[in-house]
Write a protein that holds these residues in place. Structure first.
Motif, short mmCIF file in Angstrom:
data_model
loop_
_atom_site.label_atom_id
_atom_site.label_comp_id
_atom_site.label_asym_id
_atom_site.label_seq_id
_atom_site.Cartn_x
_atom_site.Cartn_y
_atom_site.Cartn_z
N THR A 32 0.83 -1.20 0.00
CA THR A 32 0.00 0.00 0.00
C THR A 32 0.87 1.25 0.00
O THR A 32 0.60 2.21 -0.72
N GLU A 35 2.42 1.67 -3.48
CA GLU A 35 1.41 2.13 -4.45
C GLU A 35 1.08 3.60 -4.24
O GLU A 35 0.76 4.31 -5.18
N SER A 38 2.95 6.76 -6.19
CA SER A 38 2.61 7.19 -7.55
C SER A 38 3.82 7.17 -8.47
O SER A 38 4.09 8.12 -9.19
#
Length: 56
Positions: A32, A35, A38
């Motif tokens: 998480t 991710e 970006s």
């Protein structure tokens, strides 16, 4: 940390470090977190690895 003005290192067991630090509830799973960066083109998928074929 310094000792007599020189850099020093302190080794502490992980469980002791957790005990000494204030509790935090902001832990984020690694995927998480990655991710959320970006970063275009970053592929976080994994191929299933079944190991190597070896001759016995």
């Amino acid at each position: 940390m310094t000792v007599r003005g020189h850099d020093a290192v302190v080794v502490v067991a992980a469980h002791e470090r957790e005990r000494l630090l204030p509790p935090t509830n902001d832990a984020v799973p690694f995927v998480t977190f990655m991710e959320s960066l970006s970063v275009d083109g970053l592929d976080l998928t994994r191929d299933r690895d079944l190991g190597r074929d070896i001759a016995l």
